[in-house]
Design an enzyme around this catalytic site. Structure first.
Site, short mmCIF file in Angstrom:
data_model
loop_
_atom_site.label_atom_id
_atom_site.label_comp_id
_atom_site.label_asym_id
_atom_site.label_seq_id
_atom_site.Cartn_x
_atom_site.Cartn_y
_atom_site.Cartn_z
N ASP A 122 -1.68 -7.67 10.16
CA ASP A 122 -2.13 -6.70 9.17
C ASP A 122 -2.29 -7.31 7.79
OD1 ASP A 122 0.72 -6.91 9.29
OD2 ASP A 122 0.95 -5.07 8.13
N HIS A 123 -2.00 -8.61 7.67
CA HIS A 123 -2.16 -9.31 6.39
C HIS A 123 -3.20 -10.43 6.45
CE1 HIS A 123 1.47 -7.53 4.38
NE2 HIS A 123 1.73 -7.24 5.64
#
Length: 312
Positions: A67-68
């Site tokens: 998610d990063h």
């Protein structure tokens, strides 16, 4: 200097929040934009702003969870279509370069500009130049995760034009030399020192960015006297045990850091998809009981960070 949030969610995108990314806009200072984390669909979020990828010169990645970083290969590929763009430098943990280069290789994507990777290995000054420094410290997460502190160097005070009026100096290069603190010889032979005509030095601004981590002393060191602290707040104030077990922080822990370390403004970021609408605002209210100057970050929110001593 401005901050714009491109994704404020944790773990997975929702209808209200995309996953993690924010832009530090240094257009007036450097004509550059720096990104911090690039979650999936970050480039789609950018399409809804005035950000131009050609202005993005540095990307700082806190850790290698999807998610990063899932938006990084696509964003780098799209940047090639932005005309004559310059090189880009990516700072991140071990494995990030392999991930990016493998994604580009397997997809047979050709990038038209140089990409330089700088691997984060521990507490360090990772960038110094053009009036800025960036420090990093290792945080406490399931995988190697790093927080960032951006420091702007102090700037000379304003030129005291009224004080110079007695010398009847015409507008032009002389003013520039005086503002730079140089000595200047006037037409009448008088020599004046620019340092005598400058107001107080203006302290630089500080921005601290803390993504996924448990509460750890390194956060306080990164956040000390920051004008703005962006801190992950994946969990509510009464969920400290749960946050600890998942290697994350609560909104109250973020607020405590801000209160105890002279922070100017706290933004709660990296909000769990469990918190929607009014439930998310509860995180803000919980944090404000500890540190009043707290705001819940939402996608596309932005703030201007004025120079210290200037009008807000």
């Amino acid at each position: 200097m401005e901050i714009q949030f491109l994704g404020t969610g944790a773990g997975q995108p929702s209808k209200q929040r995309n996953v993690a990314s924010l832009a530090l806009k240094l257009l007036d200072e450097l004509n550059e934009i720096w990104l911090f984390d690039v979650g999936e669909a970050t480039q789609h979020q950018i399409l809804r702003t005035n950000i131009r990828l050609r202005k993005v010169t540095k990307i700082f990645v806190s850790h290698n969870h999807g998610d990063h970083i899932f938006g990084l290969p696509g964003l780098l590929a799209t940047r090639s279509f932005q005309g004559d763009v310059g090189p880009i430098t990516i700072y991140g943990p071990a494995g990030l370069e392999q991930y990016v280069r493998t994604a580009l290789k397997v997809s047979k994507t050709k990038v038209s500009y140089p990409i330089k990777f700088i691997e984060l290995t521990g507490d360090a000054l990772i960038y110094k130049g053009q009036g800025f420094k960036v420090y990093t410290k290792k945080l406490d997460h399931r995988v190697a995760s790093y927080g960032f502190r951006v420091e702007e160097e102090s700037r000379p005070g304003e030129l005291l034009v009224d004080k110079l009026a007695q010398y009847h100096i015409p507008n032009g290069p002389i003013y520039g030399k005086l503002k730079a603190g140089e000595k200047v010889e006037l037409e009448d032979g008088n020599i004046i020192d620019g340092k005598d005509f400058l107001g107080p030095e203006r302290p630089g601004r500080i921005v601290s960015i803390i993504y996924d981590t448990r509460s750890t002393p390194a956060i306080a060191e990164l956040s000390k006297n920051a004008d703005v602290l962006v801190h992950e707040s994946t969990f509510g104030g009464n969920e400290a045990k749960l946050a600890y077990s998942y290697y994350h922080s609560t909104c109250v822990q973020a607020a405590t850091v801000a209160r105890d370390n002279g922070v100017g403004m706290l933004y709660l970021d990296h909000i769990s998809a469990r918190y929607l609408g009014n439930d998310a605002k509860k995180l803000e209210r919980q944090a404000q009981k500890v540190f009043e100057n707290t705001r819940l970050a939402n996608d596309f929110d932005y703030m201007v960070i004025p120079m210290k001593g200037s009008e807000k």
